[in-house]
Design an enzyme around this catalytic site. Structure first.
Site, short mmCIF file in Angstrom:
data_model
loop_
_atom_site.label_atom_id
_atom_site.label_comp_id
_atom_site.label_asym_id
_atom_site.label_seq_id
_atom_site.Cartn_x
_atom_site.Cartn_y
_atom_site.Cartn_z
N CYS B 259 0.87 -1.18 0.00
CA CYS B 259 0.00 0.00 0.00
C CYS B 259 0.90 1.23 0.00
CB CYS B 259 -0.96 0.00 1.18
SG CYS B 259 -0.15 -0.04 2.78
N ARG B 264 -1.99 -0.72 5.77
CA ARG B 264 -3.27 -1.14 5.21
C ARG B 264 -3.13 -2.47 4.49
NH1 ARG B 264 -5.01 3.79 1.52
NH2 ARG B 264 -2.75 4.06 1.47
#
Lengths: 397, 309
Positions: B259, B264
Site C-alpha cells: 500500500c 493497510r
C-alpha cells in the site's frame, strides 16, 4: 428588563434544543455518543461559568482592584480538584509515569519562549477586550456587546497565528521542552507540588483580600434555595469544585477541556481553502494542546462543547435577569476586535487559552500551564501599566 | 490465602481451563467472534491486545484485560524504518504474560487496520496463530459489549521468540525480482483507485511522501475496504475468494501485497494469507519506498508529474 416571554420562554426552547441534540447524537451509536457527551459537558461547563462568573480576567481584576478573593479562589479550587481527578485517571491509564511515556491526549504542552510571548499577548488581549475566550463565550448570554467582536477578532487572530507559526517554530518552538511533574516527582509528588503551589497562591490571595462584613445567611426556604441557585452568584468553592469535576469527567470520557480547537479549526480550514495560510505548518499537529485541524466533518467534539457552553449560558443568564446588553459604541468594537485579535493569536501560538493550556495543563501536572499563567498575568499587568501611563486616573477596564 | 485455598483456586482454574477448549475449538481459525471473546475475558489462556490508530481510544475504554500497543512506538524500530525487533516484541509479550500456550487476540479501530498489521508483525516473530477479533473495536462497541478503563498488569512470562523471522515480508529486491526479473508472483495494490491510477500522490489528509504517483507495473488493484462488511466484520470466505478471483488472485501462485506505508496492506495480507490460506508476503516498504526509489519502472496511467504546476 427582558420581556418575560423571552426571559423564560427562550431558556425552555434552548433546553429542548440541547436535549434534542443530545438524544439525536446519542442514538447514532459509537460515533455519536462522544459528540452527545461533549454537548452535555459543554452545557454543564457553560452553566457553571455563567452562574459563578468564572471569568479568569474579571476574577483576577476583582482581586487586585477590589481586593475580593472569591473569584480567584474558585479558579484555584478548580485547578486543585482537577489535579486530583487527573492524577486518579493517570494512575489507571499509565500506572507508572515512565520517562518516555505521557498519558494520552493530556495537554502536557511544550514550554518555550514562544509560549511566554503568546501567553503575554493573550494577557494583553484579556485586558483590552475585558475577558478571555471562554468568558467571552458565556458573556454572549449576558448581552456583552464586546464579546461578538472579540470572538470575530479571535478568528482573525488565529489566522495570523497560522501565518507566523512556521517562522516562530523554526526560530524558537522547535527547541521547546516538555516538563511533566510526575516524570520528576512521581504521581504523589507531582500532585503534592501542584497542591502546595495552589495552596500558597490561595493563602496569598486571602492575605491580600479585604472582605466586607459577612451577611447573615437567610433561612433556607424553597424560595431562598431557588434564589441561591438561579439568581445569585454561586459560592467560589462550589463553582471551583464543579469546574474541577467537569474537567476530570471531560478528560476521562472525551478530551481535556479546551474552548479554542474548533475556533482555530474554522480559521485554519477557511485560511487553507483561500490559500491564505501555509498548507504545511511545521510540527504543529504533533504538539499537545488544543489541536486545530482542517475540518472534514461538520460536527466535532470541541464544536459541540462550545455550542453547549453558549447555549447553557443563555439558559442560566436569562431567568437570572443577567442578559443586559447596552448600547454599542465604537470603542467596544475596537476593544473587541483588537483584544480578540491578540486572544486569537495568543491562543493559536500557545496551543490553547486559559482553559486549554492553563486549566487543563496545570491539572495535568504540566509546567506549560504554570508558564502560561505567569506570562498571562505579566501581559495583564503590562496593559494596566500602559493605561495608567497614557491616561492617569483612568480605571483599567 | 492458605494452602487449601490455593489448591482450591488452582483446581478451579484447571477446571476453567479444561472447560475452555470446548468453546475455543470453535475458534480454531484466524478470527474470533465478539461473543466468544466476551465469554473468554476471564480465561487466563487468552491475552487480548488493542492496536488502534487513534491516540487515547484505548485509555478511554478498551475490552477488559486488553493490553495497549502503540503502533508508532511499540511495534516499530523508532530509529530505523523497520518493524520491532524480535527482542523488542519478546519484551512486550513477556510483560503481558504471554506464554507459548496463550491464545493471542488482536483488535483495533478502523476495521482492525493496525491490528492486522500487528498480527503480521507477531506472525513474523513466531506467533503464527495470532487471531483478530472479527469486526474489531467498531463491532464490539456496536454490540454494546463491556469496556474498561483500567490498565491491566500481568505476571511476566518467559516466552522466548525465535530470532529467525518468518518469511512473510517482501523487500524492494523481491518486488524488483517480479517486475524486472519475471518472478511468477502476483502483486496486489490495496490503495484507493485514485492512488493506484496516479491521480493523487497520497490520500486526503495524508502528507504526500512519494515523489512519483501510480503503481508497481503488473499490480492489480483491490482497495482494502472491499474485504469487510458495513459492520466491520470480514466478508465470508466464499465472498472473499470470489472477489479476489475476479481480479486474478486465486492462490495458484505467491502474492505480494503493498500500500503506501505497509499497514493497510497487512489487512489484505491477513485476508489472503490467514483467512484464505494463500502464500502471501507483505511489502512494508510499499509505495513510499518504491515510488521514491531511483530508476525503478512505474506505471502511471494518469501521467501526473510531481512538482508541475
Amino acid at each position: 428588563m427582558t420581556h418575560p416571554a423571552i426571559r423564560f420562554g427562550l431558556p425552555v426552547l434552548i433546553v429542548i434544543l440541547l436535549g434534542w441534540g443530545v438524544v439525536t447524537l446519542d442514538a447514532q451509536g459509537p460515533e455519536g455518543r462522544p459528540l452527545a457527551l461533549s454537548l452535555l459537558l459543554g452545557a454543564a461547563f457553560g452553566a457553571v461559568l455563567q452562574r459563578s462568573r468564572f471569568c479568569f480576567y474579571c476574577n483576577f481584576r476583582d482581586l487586585v482592584e477590589k481586593r475580593e478573593a472569591g473569584g480567584v479562589l474558585a479558579i484555584l479550587v478548580a485547578l486543585a480538584v482537577g489535579a486530583i481527578g487527573y492524577t486518579a485517571i493517570f494512575g489507571a491509564w499509565l500506572p507508572t509515569p515512565a520517562p518516555e511515556r505521557l498519558p494520552p491526549t493530556a495537554h502536557i504542552g511544550p514550554v518555550s519562549l514562544t509560549l511566554c510571548i503568546a501567553a503575554f499577548a493573550f494577557g494583553l488581549g484579556m485586558a483590552i477586550s475585558g475577558s478571555c475566550l471562554s468568558a467571552h463565550f458565556y458573556r454572549l448570554a449576558e448581552g456583552s456587546v464586546i464579546s461578538p467582536f472579540a470572538i470575530l477578532g479571535a478568528l482573525v487572530g488565529f489566522g495570523i497565528g497560522f501565518l507566523t507559526w512556521n517562522p516562530l517554530f523554526l526560530a524558537i518552538t522547535s527547541n521547546a521542552f516538555i516538563v511533566w511533574l510526575p516524570h520528576q516527582l512521581g504521581y504523589a509528588g507531582g500532585l503534592l507540588a501542584t497542591l502546595a503551589l495552589l495552596g500558597g497562591l490561595a493563602a496569598a490571595a486571602l492575605w491580600w483580600s479585604r472582605p466586607g462584613a459577612a451577611e447573615a445567611p437567610a433561612p433556607l426556604t424553597l424560595r431562598e434555595a431557588a434564589e441561591r441557585v438561579f439568581r445569585r452568584r454561586w459560592p467560589a468553592v462550589i463553582s471551583g469544585t464543579l469546574v474541577g469535576a467537569i474537567s476530570t469527567l471531560a478528560y476521562l470520557r472525551v478530551a481535556p477541556l479546551g474552548v479554542t480547537a474548533e475556533l482555530g479549526s474554522l480559521a485554519r480550514t477557511a485560511g487553507t481553502q483561500w490559500q491564505l495560510i501555509p498548507a504545511s505548518l511545521f510540527g504543529l499537529d504533533g504538539l499537545r494542546g488544543c489541536a486545530t485541524v482542517v475540518k472534514e466533518a461538520l460536527l466535532s467534539n470541541n464544536g459541540l462543547f462550545v455550542i453547549g457552553l453558549i447555549g447553557a449560558s443563555f439558559v442560566t443568564a436569562l431567568p437570572a435577569g443577567q442578559f443586559r446588553p447596552r448600547r454599542l459604541t465604537g470603542t467596544d468594537v475596537a476593544r473587541g476586535l483588537g483584544g480578540g485579535l491578540l486572544l486569537g493569536w495568543g491562543a493559536m501560538t500557545a496551543l490553547g487559552c486559559t482553559v486549554g493550556v492553563l486549566l487543563s495543563g496545570i491539572q495535568a501536572g504540566s509546567l506549560s500551564g504554570w508558564v502560561f499563567m505567569a506570562a498571562m498575568v505579566a501581559g495583564i499587568a503590562a496593559a494596566w501599566a500602559a493605561v495608567r501611563l497614557a491616561r492617569p486616573g483612568l480605571r483599567t477596564a | 490465602m492458605n494452602a487449601f485455598h490455593k489448591r482450591l483456586a488452582a483446581l478451579a482454574t484447571a477446571v476453567a481451563i479444561a472447560a475452555v477448549p470446548a468453546v475455543a475449538l470453535g475458534q480454531d481459525g484466524p478470527l474470533v467472534t465478539a461473543d466468544w471473546l466476551n465469554e473468554n475475558l476471564a480465561n487466563p489462556n487468552v491475552r487480548i491486545f488493542e492496536v488502534s490508530v487513534d491516540t487515547g481510544v484505548y485509555e478511554r475504554g478498551h475490552i477488559p484485560g486488553a493490553v495497549n500497543l502503540a503502533w508508532h512506538t511499540d511495534l516499530v524500530d523508532t530509529v530505523r524504518r523497520d518493524i520491532v525487533s524480535s527482542d523488542g516484541l519478546e519484551a512486550i509479550l513477556q510483560k503481558a504474560g504471554v506464554t507459548e500456550d496463550t491464545t493471542v487476540v488482536l483488535y483495533g479501530d478502523n476495521n482492525n487496520w493496525f491490528a492486522a498489521w500487528g498480527a503480521w508483525v507477531f506472525d513474523i516473530h513466531g506467533l503464527h496463530d495470532v487471531k483478530l477479533l472479527d469486526g474489531g473495536r467498531k463491532y464490539w462497541e456496536a454490540q454494546g459489549l463491556p469496556l474498561d478503563t483500567a490498565t491491566p498488569e500481568y505476571a511476566a512470562s518467559d516466552i522466548d521468540l525465535p530470532s529467525e523471522p518468518a518469511p512473510l515480508r517482501a523487500r524492494l529486491a523481491d518486488v524488483l525480482a517480479v517486475v524486472e526479473g519475471g518472478a511468477d508472483v502476483s502483486l496486489v495494490d490495496i490503495r484507493g483507485p485514485a492512488e493506484y491510477n496516479g491521480e493523487i500522490f497520497a490520500p486526503e489528509g495524508v502528507q504526500e511522501l512519494s515523489i512519483r504517483a501510480g503503481h508497481i507495473p503488473g499490480a492489480v488493484n483491490f482497495p482494502w475496504g472491499g474485504a469487510v462488511n458495513e459492520d466491520g466484520t470480514f466478508k465470508s470466505v466464499d465472498e472473499l475468494k470470489a472477489a479476489f478471483a475476479a481480479i486474478g488472485i486465486d492462490g495458484s501462485k505467491p502474492i505480494i501485497t503493498y500500500c503506501r506505508i505497509g499497514e493497510r496492506s497487512s489487512h489484505t495480507w491477513f485476508v489472503l494469507s490467514r483467512i484464505l490460506g494463500y502464500e502471501v508476503r507483505n511489502y512494508d516498504g510499499s509505495w513510499t519506498e518504491y515510488g521514491n526509489a531511483v530508476g525503478v519502472p512505474i506505471e502511471n496511467p494518469s501521467g501526473t508529474v510531481w512538482g508541475r504546476i
